[in-house]
Scaffold this motif. Structure first.
Motif, PDB file in Angstrom:
ATOM      1  N   UNK A   1     -23.412  13.757 -12.947  1.00 44.63           N
ATOM      2  CA  UNK A   1     -22.449  14.109 -11.892  1.00 44.63           C
ATOM      3  C   UNK A   1     -21.287  14.922 -12.450  1.00 44.63           C
ATOM      4  N   UNK A   2     -20.868  14.608 -13.668  1.00 45.04           N
ATOM      5  CA  UNK A   2     -19.738  15.304 -14.282  1.00 45.04           C
ATOM      6  C   UNK A   2     -20.133  16.622 -14.943  1.00 45.04           C
ATOM      7  N   UNK A   3     -21.407  16.809 -15.219  1.00 41.25           N
ATOM      8  CA  UNK A   3     -21.867  18.005 -15.934  1.00 41.25           C
ATOM      9  C   UNK A   3     -21.801  19.213 -15.010  1.00 41.25           C
ATOM     10  N   UNK A   4     -21.070  20.242 -15.429  1.00 37.81           N
ATOM     11  CA  UNK A   4     -20.957  21.441 -14.604  1.00 37.81           C
ATOM     12  C   UNK A   4     -21.520  22.667 -15.313  1.00 37.81           C
TER      13      UNK A   4
ATOM     14  N   UNK B   1     -24.019   7.073 -30.966  1.00 36.67           N
ATOM     15  CA  UNK B   1     -23.080   6.783 -29.873  1.00 36.67           C
ATOM     16  C   UNK B   1     -23.379   7.674 -28.669  1.00 36.67           C
ATOM     17  N   UNK B   2     -23.658   8.953 -28.921  1.00 39.39           N
ATOM     18  CA  UNK B   2     -24.000   9.857 -27.818  1.00 39.39           C
ATOM     19  C   UNK B   2     -25.284   9.412 -27.120  1.00 39.39           C
ATOM     20  N   UNK B   3     -26.261   8.927 -27.884  1.00 43.98           N
ATOM     21  CA  UNK B   3     -27.509   8.457 -27.281  1.00 43.98           C
ATOM     22  C   UNK B   3     -27.287   7.201 -26.449  1.00 43.98           C
ATOM     23  N   UNK B   4     -26.460   6.289 -26.946  1.00 43.78           N
ATOM     24  CA  UNK B   4     -26.161   5.073 -26.182  1.00 43.78           C
ATOM     25  C   UNK B   4     -25.450   5.431 -24.879  1.00 43.78           C
ATOM     26  N   UNK B   5     -24.482   6.343 -24.960  1.00 41.95           N
ATOM     27  CA  UNK B   5     -23.785   6.778 -23.745  1.00 41.95           C
ATOM     28  C   UNK B   5     -24.749   7.455 -22.777  1.00 41.95           C
ATOM     29  N   UNK B   6     -25.665   8.238 -23.313  1.00 39.62           N
ATOM     30  CA  UNK B   6     -26.640   8.932 -22.481  1.00 39.62           C
ATOM     31  C   UNK B   6     -27.536   7.943 -21.740  1.00 39.62           C
TER      32      UNK B   6
ATOM     33  N   UNK C   1     -22.095  15.330 -25.060  1.00 40.11           N
ATOM     34  CA  UNK C   1     -20.967  15.856 -25.833  1.00 40.11           C
ATOM     35  C   UNK C   1     -20.154  16.837 -24.997  1.00 40.11           C
ATOM     36  N   UNK C   2     -20.835  17.680 -24.240  1.00 40.08           N
ATOM     37  CA  UNK C   2     -20.153  18.658 -23.400  1.00 40.08           C
ATOM     38  C   UNK C   2     -19.294  17.964 -22.342  1.00 40.08           C
ATOM     39  N   UNK C   3     -19.838  16.938 -21.696  1.00 41.16           N
ATOM     40  CA  UNK C   3     -19.095  16.219 -20.655  1.00 41.16           C
ATOM     41  C   UNK C   3     -17.881  15.516 -21.253  1.00 41.16           C
TER      42      UNK C   3
END
Length: 90
Positions: free
Chosen positions: A31-34, A17-22, A51-53
């Motif tokens: 843009x959301x990653x800080x 799921x994380x790979x598909x979202x990526x 996962x962090x985002x």
């Protein structure tokens, strides 16, 4: 043995799921990653970055889920402090 297989299967599903979202939302994830990365080597973020985002978004928006069922379930599991009166020492 079923518990181990279930754990591994859920881990594989979560990683997928994380790979598909990526792959699907890489621009909005960046843009959301800080966080801080030494170098960005790929336009596709890693599973850890995704996962962090997601974790940060959920943390910041958790109170807006106040009236959902999952929020009530989580809050019902929190242990309430007991008011135990201890005897006074002499």
């Amino acid at each position: 043995m079923n518990a181990i297989e279930g754990f591994v299967n859920f881990g594989c599903i979560a990683t997928g799921i994380l790979q598909i979202l990526s792959l699907s939302f890489h621009e909005s994830i960046w843009k959301q990653y800080n966080g801080w990365l030494r170098t960005i080597t790929s336009p596709i973020p890693s599973e850890e970055t995704v996962k962090f985002v997601i974790q940060e978004e959920f943390f910041h928006n958790f109170r807006s889920f106040k009236y959902t069922v999952i929020y009530r379930i989580i809050m019902s599991k929190i242990k309430k402090p007991k008011n135990i009166r201890l005897p006074m020492a002499a």
